[in-house]
Design a protein around this motif. Structure first.
Motif, PDB file in Angstrom:
ATOM      1  N   LEU A 267       0.840  -1.198   0.000  1.00  0.00           N
ATOM      2  CA  LEU A 267       0.000   0.000   0.000  1.00  0.00           C
ATOM      3  C   LEU A 267       0.879   1.254   0.000  1.00  0.00           C
ATOM      4  O   LEU A 267       0.573   2.250  -0.659  1.00  0.00           O
ATOM      5  CB  LEU A 267      -0.945   0.004   1.203  1.00  0.00           C
ATOM      6  N   GLY A 275      -0.417   7.274  -6.905  1.00  0.00           N
ATOM      7  CA  GLY A 275      -1.368   8.328  -6.617  1.00  0.00           C
ATOM      8  C   GLY A 275      -2.499   7.955  -5.676  1.00  0.00           C
ATOM      9  O   GLY A 275      -3.450   8.710  -5.542  1.00  0.00           O
ATOM     10  N   THR A 276      -2.438   6.813  -5.017  1.00  0.00           N
ATOM     11  CA  THR A 276      -3.482   6.502  -4.039  1.00  0.00           C
ATOM     12  C   THR A 276      -3.195   7.256  -2.743  1.00  0.00           C
ATOM     13  O   THR A 276      -2.138   7.865  -2.588  1.00  0.00           O
ATOM     14  CB  THR A 276      -3.519   5.008  -3.747  1.00  0.00           C
ATOM     15  N   SER A 277      -4.141   7.209  -1.820  1.00  0.00           N
ATOM     16  CA  SER A 277      -3.875   7.912  -0.553  1.00  0.00           C
ATOM     17  C   SER A 277      -4.314   7.076   0.647  1.00  0.00           C
ATOM     18  O   SER A 277      -5.151   7.493   1.414  1.00  0.00           O
ATOM     19  CB  SER A 277      -4.546   9.275  -0.531  1.00  0.00           C
ATOM     20  N   PHE A 278      -3.744   5.889   0.738  1.00  0.00           N
ATOM     21  CA  PHE A 278      -4.074   5.057   1.889  1.00  0.00           C
ATOM     22  C   PHE A 278      -3.591   5.691   3.185  1.00  0.00           C
ATOM     23  O   PHE A 278      -4.229   5.622   4.218  1.00  0.00           O
ATOM     24  CB  PHE A 278      -3.440   3.686   1.743  1.00  0.00           C
ATOM     25  N   ASN A 281      -3.420  12.191   4.076  1.00  0.00           N
ATOM     26  CA  ASN A 281      -4.631  12.957   4.284  1.00  0.00           C
ATOM     27  C   ASN A 281      -4.263  14.413   4.498  1.00  0.00           C
ATOM     28  O   ASN A 281      -3.517  14.730   5.418  1.00  0.00           O
ATOM     29  CB  ASN A 281      -5.384  12.405   5.512  1.00  0.00           C
ATOM     30  N   VAL A 293      -6.558  12.777  -0.004  1.00  0.00           N
ATOM     31  CA  VAL A 293      -7.352  12.834   1.223  1.00  0.00           C
ATOM     32  C   VAL A 293      -7.889  11.453   1.539  1.00  0.00           C
ATOM     33  O   VAL A 293      -7.964  10.593   0.674  1.00  0.00           O
ATOM     34  CB  VAL A 293      -8.561  13.791   1.112  1.00  0.00           C
ATOM     35  N   GLY A 294      -8.278  11.278   2.780  1.00  0.00           N
ATOM     36  CA  GLY A 294      -9.015  10.076   3.152  1.00  0.00           C
ATOM     37  C   GLY A 294      -8.194   9.003   3.814  1.00  0.00           C
ATOM     38  O   GLY A 294      -8.738   8.094   4.418  1.00  0.00           O
ATOM     39  N   GLY A 295      -6.879   9.061   3.701  1.00  0.00           N
ATOM     40  CA  GLY A 295      -6.077   7.987   4.260  1.00  0.00           C
ATOM     41  C   GLY A 295      -5.719   8.231   5.709  1.00  0.00           C
ATOM     42  O   GLY A 295      -6.109   9.230   6.302  1.00  0.00           O
ATOM     43  N   SER A 296      -4.995   7.275   6.272  1.00  0.00           N
ATOM     44  CA  SER A 296      -4.601   7.423   7.657  1.00  0.00           C
ATOM     45  C   SER A 296      -3.220   6.820   7.878  1.00  0.00           C
ATOM     46  O   SER A 296      -3.017   5.639   7.654  1.00  0.00           O
ATOM     47  CB  SER A 296      -5.612   6.705   8.548  1.00  0.00           C
ATOM     48  N   LEU A 299      -2.932   3.721  10.056  1.00  0.00           N
ATOM     49  CA  LEU A 299      -3.135   2.377   9.510  1.00  0.00           C
ATOM     50  C   LEU A 299      -1.784   1.714   9.245  1.00  0.00           C
ATOM     51  O   LEU A 299      -1.576   0.545   9.555  1.00  0.00           O
ATOM     52  CB  LEU A 299      -3.949   2.456   8.218  1.00  0.00           C
TER      53      LEU A 299
ATOM     54  N   MET B  22     -10.434   1.860   6.567  1.00  0.00           N
ATOM     55  CA  MET B  22     -10.600   2.984   5.645  1.00  0.00           C
ATOM     56  C   MET B  22     -12.067   3.300   5.420  1.00  0.00           C
ATOM     57  O   MET B  22     -12.443   4.444   5.197  1.00  0.00           O
ATOM     58  CB  MET B  22      -9.986   2.624   4.287  1.00  0.00           C
ATOM     59  N   HIS B  25     -13.931   6.057   7.127  1.00  0.00           N
ATOM     60  CA  HIS B  25     -13.523   7.443   6.937  1.00  0.00           C
ATOM     61  C   HIS B  25     -14.566   8.217   6.136  1.00  0.00           C
ATOM     62  O   HIS B  25     -15.240   7.668   5.269  1.00  0.00           O
ATOM     63  CB  HIS B  25     -12.168   7.477   6.223  1.00  0.00           C
ATOM     64  N   SER B  27     -14.446  10.418   3.811  1.00  0.00           N
ATOM     65  CA  SER B  27     -14.314  10.656   2.382  1.00  0.00           C
ATOM     66  C   SER B  27     -14.508   9.380   1.555  1.00  0.00           C
ATOM     67  O   SER B  27     -14.362   9.384   0.348  1.00  0.00           O
ATOM     68  CB  SER B  27     -12.930  11.228   2.088  1.00  0.00           C
ATOM     69  N   ILE B  98      -7.850   4.217 -10.036  1.00  0.00           N
ATOM     70  CA  ILE B  98      -7.212   3.913  -8.756  1.00  0.00           C
ATOM     71  C   ILE B  98      -7.081   5.172  -7.904  1.00  0.00           C
ATOM     72  O   ILE B  98      -7.122   5.122  -6.682  1.00  0.00           O
ATOM     73  CB  ILE B  98      -5.879   3.217  -9.021  1.00  0.00           C
ATOM     74  N   GLN B  99      -6.983   6.345  -8.570  1.00  0.00           N
ATOM     75  CA  GLN B  99      -6.865   7.577  -7.795  1.00  0.00           C
ATOM     76  C   GLN B  99      -8.209   8.150  -7.355  1.00  0.00           C
ATOM     77  O   GLN B  99      -8.265   9.029  -6.516  1.00  0.00           O
ATOM     78  CB  GLN B  99      -6.141   8.668  -8.607  1.00  0.00           C
ATOM     79  N   LEU B 102     -10.290   5.850  -2.277  1.00  0.00           N
ATOM     80  CA  LEU B 102      -9.629   4.713  -1.645  1.00  0.00           C
ATOM     81  C   LEU B 102     -10.402   3.426  -1.851  1.00  0.00           C
ATOM     82  O   LEU B 102      -9.821   2.356  -1.962  1.00  0.00           O
ATOM     83  CB  LEU B 102      -9.495   4.971  -0.153  1.00  0.00           C
ATOM     84  N   ILE B 109      -6.449  -3.233  -5.778  1.00  0.00           N
ATOM     85  CA  ILE B 109      -5.269  -3.914  -5.230  1.00  0.00           C
ATOM     86  C   ILE B 109      -5.617  -5.308  -4.732  1.00  0.00           C
ATOM     87  O   ILE B 109      -4.933  -6.282  -5.042  1.00  0.00           O
ATOM     88  CB  ILE B 109      -4.648  -3.074  -4.097  1.00  0.00           C
TER      89      ILE B 109
END
Ligand code: HEM
Ligand SMILES: [Cu+2]
Lengths: 624, 170
Positions: A267, A275-278, A281, A293-296, A299, B22, B25, B27, B98-99, B102, B109
């Motif tokens: 991840l 470009g993902t945002s696991f 944020n 945005v949105g990830g943490s 985690l 996730m 969350h 968003s 993918i972008q 999440l 994935i």
């Protein structure tokens, strides 16, 4: 399984427990017998060897090389910490851009710290430790001709080797190696622009560490299936030496925890490159908000520490096994509380998976949740204490021979106690909130894990050296090496407790800006000087190790330590296949020392008439 | 084999727990999974049947039937992979990249990680298939076939678990 096999030329059949069938190689390559060993070409004997003993030596020597590099790095960053105001021009000569005016740049400093941690924990104390002793001892002590799948075994070494090459090459990229700490927390590690080291260096770090985990999963599957399926006749699980128990639990821990961190790292890779945002944020970098945005990031910490805590036990359990074995041999006494030891291994195995969040008390977790982890963490001190008690119980009134391996084991027990006790402090979240990320933590884990398992590993090397190379290491050098290392380790890490309690944070480049820490300037210099001395003492070991391979005194006694386990029933130079003729059968547990007035009774000696009677008495309800 | 399976279970358990974390969350955006996934689910369940039958015919030494069934299983495996690929392209054509969110990234994935494992199974099938031809001396050692079959049923079950998980968590 292969125990009745008396023809060493026959291929060793692998049990069904092996993973996805390996396409080629295994079927075509036939294990060479001992007599014709010297006919084997150099390549298959020394390089792409499938002999577990050779693979063990490969792991050991690779580990030693990495330990030298990792240790040297610690000396380098200690120079910065101990002498923050001095300029050493020779650093510039050697390291060029890393130290433009004779002082490491902050980036180089963080690179050194990160590399030190990664190398020591993963490459030395995991691959080097398990790789060496699991490969050497599992077949030899259980009476097997080789591992369950010698091919997969070879594969695991070579994947580790590639990981090593990748990691090593990251030292030479222009932006420097990865510098975000061995834990590689995002967002620092997930953003190319977060720091110079997070660019190419970070990518190489990620690839190397992923490869490393894959290699250890392969290795672990092999270790477990060998232990479960390939024990010789009579070697029931309850007669296995404690070394093997330690290695078994180590492999189980690895098998169940490494895949989880692989997930975390995959991840991370996606965040960084696709470009993902696991883990990301609302982050600002140089004034601009990132779209992620949105990830943490928390985690990642969960996924990492779910591996991270078992990992620290992966590092120490083989050392515990070695300690148990060496201590019984050198005290000429049965190990105290064999069953307790095995139970403690399994208790540690289970608890190790349930305490990871004690590394995360400061992440703002719910205090009630934290309380659970406090409780479970305190619980894990119980099996650890049982083991300590049993080692001391074994030494108690034993006929202690202070041989070099025995001293190292005593050092191991001492360091484990000193570091373990501080663990109990930190396990209380109320205390930990205060001392988290200070030098107190550094002191804790270096004593309990770093020093203890390095001492255990040294004990193992000195003890099994004659088996590995058929020669002896020099004893005097061994004693000097031991005393400098042990005393030095305490001098280095003990003062760090005080620094940590005073709040001195870890991972800082320079403490000059804080008045509070000014009194520690002298202490820091002192620690650095001792670190240099201890490092030099390790050169004695290196010399002793490599010189003795070629020029050491030849071992003439197949059983130099008068030990009970099966590896000492093989010839001094065992061939691929280990035993000429049949594999010995086992009749007793491995700790019959000083029994009925006899100094030692190897495992392959049948029970005497008196013993038969004893056993019959013990098993009265179901006579044998 | 069971050990490898335990490892793989941990791998996917970590993924699904990441999903749960996730998902809570703010968003997080749900979207409709491609219908194609139903199709591939059916395919992989059928392939488990054919796998089972092929082990049975192997044990009965009916080598011809065994070879046919193993080929069918492998082809169904490939079909499954194609189905998943079509599902992806459907998602992609709806702008779910993918972008995008999440949720999409995790589906991409996890599903492709599972596809890699199926691919491994297909390769293993081809290997034992090739073996059945290469061996002149007939061996009726069922172990390799059984090992592959265990693995095949496992990746099948894994997909069913993942799919139910995706459907339920919405
Ligand atoms: C007696 C049982 C133990 C307890 C109760 C314990 C407790 C803890 C706690 C609470 C922390 C987190 C401190 C913080 O970051 O604020 C910690 C860190 C650590 N412990 Fe232990 N520990 C124990 C034994 C061990 C053992 C046996 C090892 C290794 C063999 C070990 C290795 C580590 C490492 C490597 C860290 C720090 C990782 C890092 O932040 O970089 N501990 N320990
Ligand atoms: Cu921990």
């Amino acid at each position: 399984m292969s125990n009745e096999m008396n023809n060493p030329h026959q291929e060793i059949t692998h049990p069904q427990a092996v993973a996805i069938p390996v396409p080629t190689g295994h079927e075509t390559q036939v294990a060479e017998g001992h007599g014709i060993h010297h006919h084997e070409p150099f390549i298959t004997k020394y390089i792409f060897s499938q002999d577990h003993k050779m693979i063990s030596k490969q792991f050991l020597i690779t580990g030693i090389i990495w330990a030298t590099i990792g240790g040297f790095f610690s000396v380098l960053f200690r120079l910065q910490l101990g002498f923050p105001n001095d300029h050493f021009m020779w650093l510039h000569t050697i390291f060029g851009n890393w130290a433009p005016n004779g002082q490491f740049t902050p980036e180089a400093y963080y690179g050194l710290v990160t590399m030190h941690g990664t190398i020591m924990l993963f490459f030395v104390l995991t691959a080097g430790m398990s790789g060496t002793f699991a490969n050497l001892l599992i077949p030899l002590q259980l009476g097997a001709r080789d591992m369950a799948s010698p091919f997969m075994n070879m594969l695991s070494y070579w994947i580790f080797f590639i990981a090593s090459v990748v990691m090593f090459s990251s030292l030479f990229v222009s932006t420097g190696p990865f510098s975000g700490g061995w834990t590689a927390y995002p967002p620092l590690s997930a953003l190319k622009d977060a720091s110079p080291g997070s660019g190419t260096g970070g990518d190489l770090w990620l690839i190397a560490v992923l490869l490393f985990f894959i290699s250890q999963i392969f290795a672990g599957i092999n270790y477990i299936s060998t232990i479960l399926n390939m024990r010789t006749k009579g070697m029931s699980m309850s007669r296995m030496p404690l070394t093997i128990w330690g290695l078994l639990v180590t492999a189980i821990l690895g098998l169940l925890s490494f895949p989880v961190v692989i997930t975390g790292l995959v991840l991370l890779f996606f965040d960084k490159h696709l470009g993902t945002s696991f883990y990301l944020n609302s982050i600002y970098i140089s004034g601009h908000a990132l779209p992620n945005v949105g990830g943490s990031p928390i985690l990642y910490q969960h996924l990492f520490w779910f591996m991270g805590h078992p990992e620290v036990y992966i590092v120490i359990l083989p050392a515990m096994g070695i300690a148990s074995e060496v201590i019984a041999i050198n005290c000429r006494k049965p190990i105290f509380g064999y069953r307790g030891m095995v139970t403690a291994f399994f208790a540690i195995c289970i608890l190790a998976f349930l305490v990871w969040a004690h590394h995360m008390f400061v992440t703002g977790m719910n205090p009630y949740l934290g309380a659970f982890f406090v409780l479970l963490t305190l619980l894990i001190a119980v099996p650890s204490a049982i083991k300590v008690f049993n080692w001391i119980g074994t030494m108690w009134k034993g006929n202690i021979h202070l041989s070099v391996p025995c001293l190292f084991v005593i050092g191991f027990v001492s360091a484990f106690i000193s570091g373990g006790l501080t663990g109990i402090w930190m396990a209380n979240s109320a205390i930990d909130l205060d001392i988290h990320d200070t030098y107190f933590i550094i002191a804790h884990f270096h004593l309990v894990m770093g020093v203890a398992s390095i001492l255990g590993m040294c004990a193992g090397v000195y003890h099994w050296y004659p088996k590995m190379f058929g020669r002896k290491m020099n004893n005097t050098l061994g004693y000097i090496h031991f005393w400098i290392t042990l005393v030095g380790a305490y001098l280095i890490f003990w003062p760090m407790h005080y620094e940590g309690l005073a709040g001195m944070p870890r991972r800082y480049y320079d403490y000059a800006a804080w008045h509070t820490f000014a009194p520690f300037e002298g202490v820091n210099t002192f620690i650095s000087v001792v670190a240099i001395v201890v490092f030099i003492a390790q050169i004695l070991f290196l010399f002793n190790f490599f010189y003795s391979i070629f020029k050491g005194r030849k071992e003439t006694d197949p059983n130099p330590w008068k030990a009970n386990t099966l590896e000492w029933t093989t010839p001094i130079h065992p061939g691929h296949g280990n035993w000429i003729g049949e594999i010995p059968e086992v009749y007793r547990w491995p700790y019959d020392y000083s029994k009925n007035g006899i100094d030692f009774i190897p495992q392959n000696v049948p029970l005497g008439p008196e013993e038969e009677i004893e056993v019959a008495k013990e098993n009265q309800p179901q006579p044998v | 084999m069971w050990l490898a399976i335990a490892g793989i279970c941990m791998f996917f358990a970590a993924f699904t727990s990441a999903y749960i974390v996730m998902e809570s969350h703010s968003s997080w955006q749900d979207f409709k999974l491609p219908d194609m996934f139903w199709f591939s689910t059916a395919i992989i369940i059928i392939s488990s049947f054919t796998m089972h039958l092929s082990v049975k015919s192997f044990k009965e030494h009916q080598m011809m039937r065994y070879k046919t069934l193993i080929t069918v299983t492998a082809l169904l495996g490939l079909l499954f992979l194609i189905g998943q690929g079509l599902g992806f392209s459907n998602m992609y054509s709806r702008g779910i990249t993918i972008q995008w969110n999440l949720s999409a990234a995790l589906i991409y994935i996890i599903v492709s990680a599972h596809m890699l494992h199926v691919l491994g199974g297909v390769i293993a099938l081809f290997i034992i298939f090739a073996r059945a031809y290469r061996r002149h001396t007939r061996t009726y050692d069922p172990v390799p076939v059984e090992v592959v079959a265990t693995y095949w049923h496992f990746v099948d079950g894994l997909w069913i678990y993942l799919y139910i998980f995706f459907l339920l968590i919405k």
